[in-house]
Design a protein around this motif. Sequence first.
Motif, short mmCIF file in Angstrom:
data_model
loop_
_atom_site.label_atom_id
_atom_site.label_comp_id
_atom_site.label_asym_id
_atom_site.label_seq_id
_atom_site.Cartn_x
_atom_site.Cartn_y
_atom_site.Cartn_z
N LYS A 66 -17.95 12.99 6.10
CA LYS A 66 -16.61 12.43 5.87
C LYS A 66 -15.64 13.44 5.26
O LYS A 66 -14.43 13.31 5.43
N THR A 79 -9.53 14.70 2.88
CA THR A 79 -10.30 14.66 4.13
C THR A 79 -10.93 16.00 4.47
O THR A 79 -11.79 16.05 5.36
N ALA A 91 -5.67 5.92 -2.73
CA ALA A 91 -6.66 5.51 -1.73
C ALA A 91 -6.24 6.06 -0.36
O ALA A 91 -5.06 6.04 0.00
N LEU A 92 -7.22 6.53 0.40
CA LEU A 92 -6.90 7.11 1.71
C LEU A 92 -6.16 6.14 2.64
O LEU A 92 -5.21 6.55 3.31
N PRO A 93 -6.56 4.86 2.74
CA PRO A 93 -5.80 3.94 3.61
C PRO A 93 -4.35 3.80 3.15
O PRO A 93 -3.44 3.72 3.99
N ASP A 94 -4.12 3.76 1.84
CA ASP A 94 -2.75 3.66 1.33
C ASP A 94 -1.96 4.93 1.66
O ASP A 94 -0.77 4.87 1.98
N GLN A 119 -3.66 14.18 1.64
CA GLN A 119 -4.52 13.85 2.78
C GLN A 119 -5.44 15.01 3.13
O GLN A 119 -6.64 14.82 3.38
N PRO A 145 0.81 -1.23 0.00
CA PRO A 145 0.00 0.00 0.00
C PRO A 145 0.83 1.27 0.00
O PRO A 145 0.52 2.22 -0.72
N ASP A 172 -14.30 3.65 -5.05
CA ASP A 172 -13.56 4.26 -3.94
C ASP A 172 -14.56 4.90 -2.99
O ASP A 172 -15.01 6.03 -3.22
N ALA A 213 -2.40 6.81 4.26
CA ALA A 213 -2.06 6.75 5.68
C ALA A 213 -0.83 5.88 5.91
O ALA A 213 0.05 6.21 6.73
N VAL A 214 -0.73 4.77 5.18
CA VAL A 214 0.45 3.90 5.29
C VAL A 214 1.69 4.65 4.82
O VAL A 214 2.75 4.62 5.46
N ASP A 220 -14.25 6.40 -0.41
CA ASP A 220 -13.79 7.68 0.14
C ASP A 220 -13.83 8.80 -0.88
O ASP A 220 -13.35 9.90 -0.61
#
Length: 495
Positions: free
Chosen positions: A322, A129, A90-93, A125, A75, A289, A95-96, A291
């Motif tokens: 969100k 967000t 992607a937001l989770p990626d 980010q 990720p 997606d 964050a990683v 998000d």
Amino acid sequence: MDSATETAADAAAEPAGATAAADARPGTGPGPSKARYRTHRRLLIGSLAGCLVLGGVLLCLPGEGADRPERAPAPGAQAQHAVRTQVAAALPDLAVLVGEHEARVRAHPKDARSWAVLGTAYVEQGRRTADTAAHYPKAERALRTSLSVRSARNTEALVGLAALANARRDFPAARSWGEAARKAAPERWTAYPQLIDAYTGLGEHKKAKATLDRLLELRSGPAVLARAAAVYRDRGWREDAAAALSDAAAGAASPAERAAYLERAGQLAWERGDREAARRHFQEAVRLDPDQRAAQAGQGRALAALGRTSEALGAYRVALAKQPLPQYALELGELYESLGMAQAARVQYDLLRERVRRETAGGVDGELLLGRFEADHGDPVAAVRRLRAEWRRQPGIEVADALGWALHRSGRHEEGLRYAVIATDRAHDGTVRSAPYMYHRGMIERQLRREGAARRHLEEALRINPYFSPLHARTARSALVALGEPSVAKVPEFS
């Protein structure tokens, strides 16, 4: 790494089958020809088919690990590639990626590249967000740290600072950082998309077009096609913009990237009044997606136009929960107001003011949005003050339209018309086919008793998009009824 090595690395990282975006350049006519786009698509299909056949042959070679599936990138690596190639991640990626690079710069505080990647990831980010107060100051610190560690030829940090300035709607700063990055490495493509956005925001449309032409010479692929689509849209070439976005979505390397292009395609469909196509694009973007909150708000826009009001309200509420952008609060407030729900509208308008205050803490320029809001729902005189200052600083087409409307709303109709003409007249680069811009011009002309021009521009607004606003589309129709049909008595006689 020098600029030539970086350019080679970027080219190697480009997905197989990326299309030659130079084929999509406008020619000397009004826009790129349909034949050129058909050729472009055939090349895309042919190259993809060739890659698939070659890939199948290679996979079947003995002793080459044919039974071992190719491992997907981690990720953090996926997000880093997306950040460096200026596509959605992607937001989770993300964050990683941020976590990895925060650890990296703690262990290696002199690593200029890691600081630049970290800063640019913070920008993305914050944008995704809407928590700009948390992310944009950190982005600026990281990017400036990268420059302090290595100032010579640090194009990644310069481009990151240009991206941050564009995200903050500080187009003069974005132009300065982008031009510095281009000067440091003219053959590296990454500065050019940020310069296009900066020039557009400053109303420098010829420079934006020339910069796109240079970008198309340096780079191909979905991200460049999407950037070209934005320029085509601004020049009124809607079919060309839609074709470029379709090709960009087809060539996207990840679900998040494809969702971003579909959201833009949905917005383009919405602007031309195609409610159902817009809804489908937005719906698919959210499926790919979850998000993708811009697409969620877009669903609210399209569903409201389709008369599916409860679903529209729900879509807006989810988007705001969100990604609480003030623009979404304005749209939802106006939807409530159109339904006669004045108290619910006021709640959204209060939220808008609060969100603009929070964005200002992150360095975002919210004057354009506040000016639009005040002109229609607050203090038009205050709107004029805000928008005059904004026009002096960054005189883009959006600001011209908003200032013209605010002047009209404050009773200065003649002056307002001058700015409305800038926003809609092709001679002033007002080539965007915008229903709200035409509506504003038509209403000002109606106030000035220029009935023929008013009728023409109000009809044009409703022809472009009959559903452009739950409040103002209704007003446009009522104004047309009040204007009535053109009077035969006023037609001059010819012998």
